[in-house]
Write a protein that holds these residues in place. Structure first.
Motif, short mmCIF file in Angstrom:
data_model
loop_
_atom_site.label_atom_id
_atom_site.label_comp_id
_atom_site.label_asym_id
_atom_site.label_seq_id
_atom_site.Cartn_x
_atom_site.Cartn_y
_atom_site.Cartn_z
N LEU A 16 2.46 10.84 2.10
CA LEU A 16 1.45 10.90 3.17
C LEU A 16 1.11 9.53 3.74
O LEU A 16 1.09 9.34 4.95
CB LEU A 16 0.18 11.58 2.67
CG LEU A 16 -0.97 11.64 3.66
CD1 LEU A 16 -0.61 12.52 4.85
CD2 LEU A 16 -2.24 12.14 3.01
N VAL A 17 0.81 8.57 2.89
CA VAL A 17 0.31 7.28 3.36
C VAL A 17 1.32 6.56 4.26
O VAL A 17 0.98 6.15 5.37
CB VAL A 17 -0.16 6.40 2.19
CG1 VAL A 17 -0.52 4.99 2.66
CG2 VAL A 17 -1.36 7.05 1.51
N GLY A 68 -3.07 -1.38 0.91
CA GLY A 68 -3.79 -2.41 1.66
C GLY A 68 -4.74 -3.20 0.79
O GLY A 68 -4.68 -3.19 -0.43
N ASP A 69 -5.65 -3.89 1.48
CA ASP A 69 -6.64 -4.68 0.77
C ASP A 69 -7.88 -4.82 1.62
O ASP A 69 -7.91 -4.41 2.78
CB ASP A 69 -6.09 -6.06 0.40
CG ASP A 69 -5.77 -6.92 1.62
OD1 ASP A 69 -5.89 -6.43 2.75
OD2 ASP A 69 -5.40 -8.08 1.44
N LEU A 81 -10.77 -6.05 -2.99
CA LEU A 81 -10.10 -4.80 -3.29
C LEU A 81 -8.62 -4.96 -2.97
O LEU A 81 -8.27 -5.47 -1.91
CB LEU A 81 -10.66 -3.66 -2.44
CG LEU A 81 -12.12 -3.28 -2.64
CD1 LEU A 81 -12.55 -2.26 -1.60
CD2 LEU A 81 -12.34 -2.73 -4.05
N THR A 82 -7.76 -4.55 -3.90
CA THR A 82 -6.32 -4.55 -3.68
C THR A 82 -5.77 -3.21 -4.13
O THR A 82 -6.46 -2.44 -4.81
CB THR A 82 -5.64 -5.69 -4.46
OG1 THR A 82 -5.92 -5.53 -5.85
CG2 THR A 82 -6.12 -7.06 -4.01
N THR A 83 -4.53 -2.93 -3.76
CA THR A 83 -3.89 -1.68 -4.17
C THR A 83 -4.02 -1.50 -5.68
O THR A 83 -3.72 -2.42 -6.44
CB THR A 83 -2.41 -1.67 -3.76
OG1 THR A 83 -2.34 -1.83 -2.34
CG2 THR A 83 -1.73 -0.39 -4.17
N GLY A 84 -4.52 -0.35 -6.09
CA GLY A 84 -4.72 -0.06 -7.50
C GLY A 84 -6.13 -0.32 -7.99
O GLY A 84 -6.48 0.08 -9.10
N ASP A 102 -3.98 -5.88 6.80
CA ASP A 102 -3.04 -4.76 6.76
C ASP A 102 -3.76 -3.41 6.71
O ASP A 102 -3.12 -2.37 6.56
CB ASP A 102 -2.11 -4.87 5.55
CG ASP A 102 -1.16 -6.04 5.67
OD1 ASP A 102 -0.79 -6.38 6.81
OD2 ASP A 102 -0.80 -6.62 4.64
N GLY A 103 -5.08 -3.41 6.81
CA GLY A 103 -5.84 -2.17 6.70
C GLY A 103 -6.13 -1.85 5.24
O GLY A 103 -5.75 -2.58 4.32
#
Length: 166
Positions: A16-17, A68-69, A81-84, A102-103
């Motif tokens: 989806l993403v 993203g972040d 905030l980062t992926t994960g 990058d959103g």
């Protein structure tokens, strides 16, 4: 007697993403099963997008960064905030989100918000929200806004019509 629910796969984030346009903001998916006790939303904030500081008085929210972040802002801190990343947003806390270049794509999970009604659950099932509160319902995701003039929906991140409360 009701039929018990069975576990099932609802979506694949890996599919989806990447397939959703990076220019598209707002809700990419939401949990919609009828007899659920939870609500969940997959939200995309476009590059440099944000959700203004707000307070959610009724619900704790779990936020999981999928892609993203960005930053989780509070009164006294800004957390990266980062992926994960997994963040807990306790009820009554002041919080906002800012996406990076990058959103930011994130999943929120919380207990299902109880329906509002004047005469209890039966009235809510018959007619829904009281007419005087309809101007606070987000037209994009259907969530009741906690603050009457909030510029963004706290759940889906969509910009609200500034004339809806007048």
């Amino acid at each position: 007697m009701s039929v018990p629910e069975t576990p099932r796969l609802l979506l694949s984030l890996d599919e989806l993403v990447p397939s959703a346009s990076s220019a598209r903001g707002g809700a990419l998916w939401k949990l919609a099963e009828r007899r659920r006790q939870l609500d969940a939303n997959l939200i995309r904030l476009p590059a440099s997008g944000s959700v203004a500081l707000h307070v959610e008085n009724a619900l704790d929210v779990l936020l999981v960064v999928v892609a993203g972040d960005g930053h989780l802002d509070g009164d006294d801190a800004s957390l990266p905030l980062t992926t994960g990343s997994v963040a807990w947003l306790p009820r009554s806390s002041r919080r906002g989100l800012r996406a990076g270049s990058d959103g930011l794509v994130y999943l929120t999970v919380h207990t299902r918000r109880p329906g509002m009604g004047i005469a209890g659950p039966a009235a809510a099932a018959e007619g829904g929200e009281a007419p005087c509160a309809l101007d606070r319902v987000c037209p994009h995701c259907g969530t009741m806004r906690a603050e009457a003039r909030a510029p963004f929906c706290a759940w889906c991140g969509e910009r609200q019509d500034p004339n809806a409360d007048r």
